[in-house]
Design a protein around this motif. Structure first.
Motif, PDB file in Angstrom:
ATOM      1  N   TYR B 118      37.454  68.968   3.039  1.00 48.11           N
ATOM      2  CA  TYR B 118      37.693  68.664   4.455  1.00 48.11           C
ATOM      3  C   TYR B 118      38.317  69.856   5.172  1.00 48.11           C
ATOM      4  O   TYR B 118      37.900  70.241   6.270  1.00 48.11           O
ATOM      5  CB  TYR B 118      38.614  67.444   4.583  1.00 48.11           C
ATOM      6  CG  TYR B 118      37.911  66.113   4.374  1.00 48.11           C
ATOM      7  CD1 TYR B 118      36.569  65.943   4.743  1.00 48.11           C
ATOM      8  CD2 TYR B 118      38.588  65.024   3.844  1.00 48.11           C
ATOM      9  CE1 TYR B 118      35.940  64.720   4.557  1.00 48.11           C
ATOM     10  CE2 TYR B 118      37.974  63.798   3.654  1.00 48.11           C
ATOM     11  CZ  TYR B 118      36.642  63.644   4.009  1.00 48.11           C
ATOM     12  OH  TYR B 118      36.018  62.449   3.840  1.00 48.11           O
ATOM     13  N   ALA B 119      39.366  70.403   4.508  1.00 50.68           N
ATOM     14  CA  ALA B 119      40.072  71.527   5.148  1.00 50.68           C
ATOM     15  C   ALA B 119      39.103  72.667   5.406  1.00 50.68           C
ATOM     16  O   ALA B 119      39.105  73.283   6.482  1.00 50.68           O
ATOM     17  CB  ALA B 119      41.234  71.994   4.288  1.00 50.68           C
ATOM     18  N   VAL B 368      47.317  71.467   2.325  1.00 46.81           N
ATOM     19  CA  VAL B 368      46.443  71.166   1.198  1.00 46.81           C
ATOM     20  C   VAL B 368      46.783  72.076   0.006  1.00 46.81           C
ATOM     21  O   VAL B 368      46.814  71.633  -1.146  1.00 46.81           O
ATOM     22  CB  VAL B 368      44.956  71.296   1.603  1.00 46.81           C
ATOM     23  CG1 VAL B 368      44.043  71.092   0.397  1.00 46.81           C
ATOM     24  CG2 VAL B 368      44.620  70.285   2.685  1.00 46.81           C
ATOM     25  N   ASP B 369      47.099  73.333   0.314  1.00 45.20           N
ATOM     26  CA  ASP B 369      47.538  74.253  -0.746  1.00 45.20           C
ATOM     27  C   ASP B 369      48.740  73.680  -1.503  1.00 45.20           C
ATOM     28  O   ASP B 369      48.800  73.711  -2.733  1.00 45.20           O
ATOM     29  CB  ASP B 369      47.987  75.602  -0.136  1.00 45.20           C
ATOM     30  CG  ASP B 369      46.817  76.497   0.178  1.00 45.20           C
ATOM     31  OD1 ASP B 369      45.685  76.151  -0.233  1.00 45.20           O
ATOM     32  OD2 ASP B 369      47.035  77.529   0.846  1.00 45.20           O
ATOM     33  N   TYR B 370      49.673  73.186  -0.705  1.00 39.90           N
ATOM     34  CA  TYR B 370      50.907  72.684  -1.321  1.00 39.90           C
ATOM     35  C   TYR B 370      50.622  71.475  -2.182  1.00 39.90           C
ATOM     36  O   TYR B 370      51.111  71.354  -3.310  1.00 39.90           O
ATOM     37  CB  TYR B 370      51.912  72.367  -0.205  1.00 39.90           C
ATOM     38  CG  TYR B 370      53.271  71.972  -0.725  1.00 39.90           C
ATOM     39  CD1 TYR B 370      53.997  72.834  -1.562  1.00 39.90           C
ATOM     40  CD2 TYR B 370      53.844  70.732  -0.405  1.00 39.90           C
ATOM     41  CE1 TYR B 370      55.238  72.484  -2.046  1.00 39.90           C
ATOM     42  CE2 TYR B 370      55.086  70.375  -0.886  1.00 39.90           C
ATOM     43  CZ  TYR B 370      55.785  71.257  -1.709  1.00 39.90           C
ATOM     44  OH  TYR B 370      56.999  70.897  -2.202  1.00 39.90           O
ATOM     45  N   ALA B 429      54.507  65.591  -1.179  1.00 36.20           N
ATOM     46  CA  ALA B 429      53.530  66.542  -0.634  1.00 36.20           C
ATOM     47  C   ALA B 429      52.451  65.806   0.143  1.00 36.20           C
ATOM     48  O   ALA B 429      52.052  66.229   1.243  1.00 36.20           O
ATOM     49  CB  ALA B 429      52.914  67.368  -1.757  1.00 36.20           C
ATOM     50  N   PHE B 430      51.970  64.678  -0.437  1.00 40.21           N
ATOM     51  CA  PHE B 430      50.954  63.879   0.278  1.00 40.21           C
ATOM     52  C   PHE B 430      51.520  63.349   1.604  1.00 40.21           C
ATOM     53  O   PHE B 430      50.848  63.376   2.631  1.00 40.21           O
ATOM     54  CB  PHE B 430      50.477  62.710  -0.591  1.00 40.21           C
ATOM     55  CG  PHE B 430      49.362  63.104  -1.526  1.00 40.21           C
ATOM     56  CD1 PHE B 430      48.089  63.351  -1.028  1.00 40.21           C
ATOM     57  CD2 PHE B 430      49.576  63.209  -2.897  1.00 40.21           C
ATOM     58  CE1 PHE B 430      47.057  63.712  -1.889  1.00 40.21           C
ATOM     59  CE2 PHE B 430      48.553  63.576  -3.754  1.00 40.21           C
ATOM     60  CZ  PHE B 430      47.286  63.830  -3.258  1.00 40.21           C
ATOM     61  N   ALA B 431      52.786  62.899   1.509  1.00 39.67           N
ATOM     62  CA  ALA B 431      53.397  62.351   2.722  1.00 39.67           C
ATOM     63  C   ALA B 431      53.519  63.445   3.781  1.00 39.67           C
ATOM     64  O   ALA B 431      53.254  63.228   4.969  1.00 39.67           O
ATOM     65  CB  ALA B 431      54.772  61.766   2.396  1.00 39.67           C
ATOM     66  N   MET B 432      53.908  64.639   3.325  1.00 43.94           N
ATOM     67  CA  MET B 432      54.010  65.750   4.274  1.00 43.94           C
ATOM     68  C   MET B 432      52.652  66.064   4.882  1.00 43.94           C
ATOM     69  O   MET B 432      52.524  66.391   6.076  1.00 43.94           O
ATOM     70  CB  MET B 432      54.576  67.007   3.593  1.00 43.94           C
ATOM     71  CG  MET B 432      56.087  66.981   3.498  1.00 43.94           C
ATOM     72  SD  MET B 432      56.705  68.213   2.338  1.00 43.94           S
ATOM     73  CE  MET B 432      56.244  69.696   3.144  1.00 43.94           C
TER      74      MET B 432
END
Lengths: 684, 517
Positions: B118-119, B368-370, B429-432
């Motif tokens: 997606y990104a 997404v990297d994170y 990370a997902f939440a961020m």
């Protein structure tokens, strides 16, 4: 009691009278279509009667033809010639002005012309705002710029060749006048020789009058015929132009055309004719009463709406060995001298006139005074000048003028207009073009430039408010100062004749400078003491850069800030924004509606005013020509009514003459019969 | 008055001339369809014509070309942005799913690869969109793609990026933790390596894989710097307390301390720069100084290698570059306000473009990297656990192996606790990521709305101009075009006049008295 054979003599007198009449009628009929011919009429009268001291008194002796008279009315001749002069003058003007109109006006938006070319150019510029980086549209835009210069050049070239044509027509008109003058003088001699015996040389007079009619088309003339006083000497016949005599009875004075090596205006063609009488007298070509084709031609050739350079002369610093003035300074110049865009004096070989004196110059320099915003000119004279005449009214030196004020909008006027237009427009456009960057990221070059016709080098132009010289800039070795094929000179040297688009830009639309450089966004201001503030902090200009109060250059985003607030990197390159930046293009596009560009307003208005001036002038000339023609035709009708041959009338005369002659023969045969009876049949 | 034949013939000639002139005018008007041929015929018509032609040409240019083009450009922009909006919505769904509890390795990775897809789609397909060969989101640089078209290692960039306190994330991180060590395989040793979780203040730069050396500088350009970190109050003055000291730390150095940032921030160092991951870790004192002063953070860093589809720095940031092939430095100022303005009406322009930096945040990539890093760390722990499980299974439960088994069990226990900590980090990370997508989407929607408004306004302009065009065309035609019916009547009349003048002449000049003698 008269002789018995007396009656035969009476019949004979009638026969010779009516013979004369019949011959005159035949002469009239045969000259029905001869131009200039005037109807002739036999004037007859009864011969002197003889008195035989008889109771019944005097006896008639018959008739005689006294003279043959030309039915000419001199009053209508004068009227006819005056209106002819007028008619031909306006017709000549109309002819040339209608040609001029076709240079400035196109019948629709696709048929060329300056206004259309300019519309096309600005529409292309607008088109470019859609896609600044598109080289196709850029090339197209530059192409339209090129056609704009071409259409102006075309107009200027046409005007110039028209001026040349008018000039040669002046020469041919003058030689025609001279030829007529000679012919008139010759006719005068013949007429006087014949008329010495008392009779009128009708046909020769007709011929002369016809030549005068034709002469009046070329120039307005005045004819005076003086009968000899006391019938001694000969008839004087004088034809004069203004107060000068063209023909004085047997002498014809010719007019000479002298091609001048000086110019009235910057864009004049070479070798304009000045006129001079062959006896050395001046011929006033500016006289408003000159009339005819000649006046029209001079007005067209030299008409400048009375706008000439003028100012107050004073001696320059340089003098020759004899201490005479060889440089003339002219200050306090008028509008033409003060605007480099309007300046239209010749670069060399111009003539300065102060009062009645004329001084030729070979070059000039102009110095700009920024404080008074005025130019001061220094002319290098060809011949030294003694003292400058003083105007007795003002007590100052008399006003100096360059060129002659001719109060008519002729070719030089429109040429100067075209020059003013292209110079002003080019300056304003180039100013924008050079303050932006092109598709290569380089600073824009001047786009509307000129080509020096003598050297062939392209000309770039300096700021209009600077000192300049009339000639090309020189280098140390006396040659023309050329850098990379370009001369840097003043806008004065740009004319409608030499304008063109810089070859480099014409060949590469990428060089159109549509991009605006990055400027410092900070807020600038001034405090109460007029110190410069940047974002409220005091700063100063050091060496062309914005610096803090310690003299350290300020930076914005790693770039230095130029005085004009453009950003510049460490290597001195102005920072560009990217290919699609169109800040500069917007300024170019706005030039189209820049009302401050000309006194007349935006560039389109300038052309419109020029077109309408020409249109109105031309219309006036056309109407005047028609009016003059109507007047001439009306006079002609009056004249023909008196002088024209009428076939019906001559036919009538033929029959009458025939009958009358027959009657004479009848008289003769009756007399014959009577005498025959008397001599042969009576008392024999 | 005496009337002679020449008078009659002259006058009839004049009449024929006159009739011919009228015929010529009428013929000209009829064939050219124009009232006038030259200004002197009627100066008023001529001047009005010139003015109207100019106006008409301008309106034609605006309505047929400029406005149409502007609308098309905006269409392209709008479509691209709408696509991105859709993708962001899909991303949100995947992120929600990923943030939910326990997933198997495969599932986690499949979510990850979908997110990466997606990104990439956002930037490669939509943000790189072009309108007839011109990139629409790159501001004035329509000739340059938003992204590097291929791996590029000949360009060095020194990038200046600005942050505010809003860009500082508080992240959880796990340090320590045990790994299998065959030389010291004891339960006590493993017990001493219990992982711990801390939190840190972090700023994520726009790029990872940054360089820890300064950019090459030529000529009299200012010297380059590896990293600079400056704090400024909103009015531009520098914040001097605490004095900033940045420690640059490679991945190897970080691994050596088991990822414990606090061990690297010793002495006066209060900012930690991690070039490989493109992160800055701030000490409390720095964070507080930022908060108290409402400070802006200006970070200058270097990146020397770009991968295909990395964003070109000059499209987003103030930067300098050095080209190794041409040995040339180029300065780029911050590319803000690069408005492409089409002239759409008389002295009226319309901005048609939206810059990528105003519509699509680089956070999309970086979030997404994170997530990827957290997922990989999680995978790694699970892999270790499964290896330990294997070792336990393969180790027979005999006395000789008791200490090994105890060690393995301890190791597994330690790893399990690490796993649970890592899971926390991953969920975070997902939440961020979710928060990021919300923010990006909000920003994007503002841009879409702006384009929509402009589009509508432009359409109004288009309609008004179309009306004006018809109007001007009519005026122009009324002014200079002849009415065809009138022209025909004029022509016929002129012709009649001409014919009758001819007839009259032929009759008058036919005979005179001489013919009868």
């Amino acid at each position: 009691m008269p002789s018995s054979f007396f009656g035969l003599n009476i019949a004979k007198s009638g026969m010779s009278t009516y013979n004369a009449w019949l011959n005159t009628t035949a002469h009239n009929v045969s000259n029905v279509k001869t131009p200039g011919y005037t109807r002739q009429k036999v004037i007859q009268q009864a011969t002197i009667p003889i008195s035989y001291k008889t109771s019944y008194g005097m006896v008639g002796t018959g008739s005689e033809a006294v003279r043959i008279e030309s039915q000419r009315d001199v009053y209508y001749d004068d009227k006819y010639r005056m209106s002819t002069s007028n008619h031909i003058k306006y017709e000549t003007l109309t002819y040339y002005m209608q040609s001029m109109e076709s240079y400035v006006y196109a019948k629709d938006s696709t048929s060329g012309g300056m206004t259309n070319a300019m519309n096309d150019f600005f529409n292309a510029v607008k088109s470019l705002t859609r896609s600044v980086a598109d080289t196709t549209i850029r090339t197209q835009t530059v192409g339209f710029a090129d056609s704009l210069t071409k259409s102006i050049q075309e107009m200027a070239n046409s005007l110039q060749s028209m001026q040349d044509g008018v000039n040669s027509e002046i020469a041919s008109t003058v030689s025609q006048i001279n030829a007529y003058a000679k012919e008139i003088a010759a006719l005068n001699k013949q007429i006087n020789t014949l008329e010495v015996y008392g009779s009128k040389a009708n046909d020769l007079r007709d011929k002369r009058a016809y030549i005068i009619d034709q002469l009046s088309e070329l120039v307005d003339i005045e004819v005076t015929e003086k009968e000899p006083v006391g019938n001694k000497g000969y008839t004087q016949y004088i034809v004069s132009i203004g107060s000068a005599k063209l023909v004085d009875t047997y002498d014809a004075y010719s007019i000479m055309c002298e091609a001048q090596d000086t110019y009235y205006k910057q864009s004049d063609v070479k070798g304009l004719y000045d006129l001079r009488w062959s006896n050395g007298q001046d011929f006033d070509i500016r006289s408003t009463s000159l009339g005819g084709r000649l006046q029209a031609l001079f007005e067209l050739r030299d008409g400048n709406n009375g706008e000439v350079f003028s100012g107050i002369p004073s001696p320059g610093t340089a003098t020759n060995a004899a201490g005479q003035i060889i440089e003339l300074k002219i200050e306090d110049v008028n509008e033409i001298g003060n605007s480099i865009f309007k300046l239209d004096i010749p670069a060399a070989d111009g003539v300065i006139s102060i009062g009645a004196s004329r001084y030729e110059y070979e070059s000039f320099e102009a110095e700009w005074d920024a404080a008074t915003e005025k130019y001061t000119y220094t002319f290098k004279l060809k011949q030294p000048l003694g003292t400058i005449p003083v105007d007795p009214n003002t007590g100052r030196n008399a006003v100096a003028k360059i060129g002659e004020a001719v109060d008519f909008r002729g070719i030089p006027y429109y040429m100067s207009q075209a020059n003013e237009f292209i110079r002003t427009f080019s300056y304003r456009f180039n100013e924008v073009q050079t303050s932006g960057y092109d598709l290569n990221g380089d600073q824009g070059k001047q786009m509307f430039i000129g080509t020096d016709t003598s050297s062939g080098y392209a000309m770039n132009f300096q700021d209009p408010h600077m000192n300049f010289i009339s000639g090309l800039p020189m280098n140390n070795t006396g040659g023309i100062a050329v850098t990379d094929g370009y001369i840097t000179t003043s806008y004065y040297r740009m004319t409608a004749l030499n304008t063109n688009v810089d070859k480099r830009i014409a060949g590469d639309g990428r060089l159109l400078a549509c991009g605006g450089y990055k400027k410092d966004d900070a807020v600038y201001g001034e405090d109460a003491n007029h110190n410069m503030l940047r974002n409220g902090v005091q700063c100063q200009i050091v060496g062309g850069y914005v610096a803090d109060m310690n003299g350290n250059r300020l930076t914005e985003g790693g770039c230095f800030i130029r005085e004009d607030r453009y950003l510049e990197d460490a290597e001195g390159n102005k920072i560009i924004n990217g290919v699609e930046n169109s800040d500069n293009l917007e300024i170019m596009s706005a030039l189209e509606s820049d009302k401050t560009m000309f006194k007349q307003g935006q560039p389109g208005s300038f052309l419109q005013v020029m077109t309408s001036t020409l249109g109105v002038d031309s219309q006036k000339a056309k109407v005047a020509a028609e009016n003059a023609k109507n007047i001439r035709d009306a006079v002609d009708i009056r004249r023909l009514s008196e002088a024209g041959v009428d076939e019906d009338e001559e036919g009538q005369n033929l029959i009458i003459c025939q009958n009358l002659l027959n009657y004479q023969y009848k008289v003769l045969s009756v007399m014959n019969e009577v005498l025959d009876k008397l001599i042969n049949g009576t008392a024999v | 008055m005496r009337v002679t034949n020449s008078m009659i013939s002259n006058s009839s000639k004049a009449h024929i001339d006159n009739a011919k002139n009228k015929l010529l005018t009428a013929e000209n008007q009829y064939t050219t369809q124009k009232k006038i041929l030259r200004p002197s015929d009627d100066p008023t018509i001529a001047i009005r014509s010139l003015q109207l032609r100019t106006t008409y040409g301008q309106i034609m240019q605006y309505v047929d070309k400029n406005v149409q083009d502007a609308l098309e450009w905006m269409d392209t922009t709008e479509t691209a942005m709408a696509n991105i909006d859709k993708i962001l919505t899909n991303m949100k769904e995947r992120l929600n799913y990923g943030a939910e509890d326990d997933k198997a390795v495969d599932e986690r990775n499949s979510i990850l690869s979908v997110l990466k897809g997606y990104a990439n789609a956002i930037f490669e397909d939509s943000a790189n969109a072009d309108y007839s060969g011109r990139f629409v989101f790159t501001g004035y640089r329509t000739d340059t793609s938003l992204l590097f078209p291929e791996d590029t290692d000949t360009l060095e960039y020194e990038i200046v990026e600005n942050f505010t306190s809003k860009n500082i994330d508080t992240i959880k991180y796990v340090s320590g933790g045990a790994t299998y060590d065959e030389n010291n395989n004891t339960a006590d040793a493993y017990a001493a390596q219990v992982p711990k979780q801390d939190s840190a203040y972090r700023i994520q730069l726009a790029y990872d894989k940054c360089s820890d050396t300064a950019m090459t500088v030529t000529g009299n350009n200012a010297a380059g710097q590896v990293i600079s970190f400056g704090l400024y109050t909103p009015d531009g003055t520098a914040v001097t307390t605490p004095a900033i000291s940045v420690a640059t730390c490679t991945q190897a150095q970080l691994d050596a301390v088991d990822g414990d940032y606090s061990q690297l921030l010793t002495g006066t160092d209060n900012v930690l720069y991690l070039p490989e991951t493109g992160e800055l870790i701030l000490k409390d004192t720095v964070y507080q100084a930022i908060h108290q002063n409402g400070a802006e953070i200006k970070v200058t860093y270097n990146k020397k290698e770009f991968e295909k589809n990395d964003i070109r720095p000059e499209m987003y940031f103030e930067c300098r570059s050095y080209n190794r092939d041409t040995a040339k430095n180029t300065t780029y100022v911050e590319p803000r306000d690069q408005e492409i303005r089409y002239e759409v009406n008389f002295s009226q322009t319309s901005t048609v473009n939206i810059q990528a930096r105003d519509a699509f945040s680089t956070d999309i990539y970086r979030a997404v990297d994170y997530i990827e890093r957290m997922v990989n760390a999680m995978d790694e722990v699970e892999r270790q656990i499964s290896e330990v499980d294997k070792k336990i299974a393969n180790t027979p439960d005999i006395p000789a192996n008791q200490s090994d088994l105890a060690a393995y069990k301890k190791l597994k226990e330690v790893l399990e606790s690490e796993k649970s900590l890592r899971r926390g980090c991953m969920t975070e990370a997902f939440a961020m990521g979710l928060t990021m997508v919300d923010e990006v989407q909000a920003e994007l929607n503002v841009a879409i709305a702006a384009v929509g408004t402009k589009y509508n306004r432009l359409q109004l302009t288009f309609e008004r101009l179309s009306d004006q065009k018809v109007d001007t065309e009519e005026k122009l035609s009324n002014n200079e075009d002849i009415n065809i019916a009138d022209a025909y009547i004029n022509l016929t009349q002129a012709d009649n006049l001409y014919q009758s003048s001819l007839m009259a002449t032929s009759r008058i000049l036919g005979n005179n008295l001489l013919n009868y003698i």
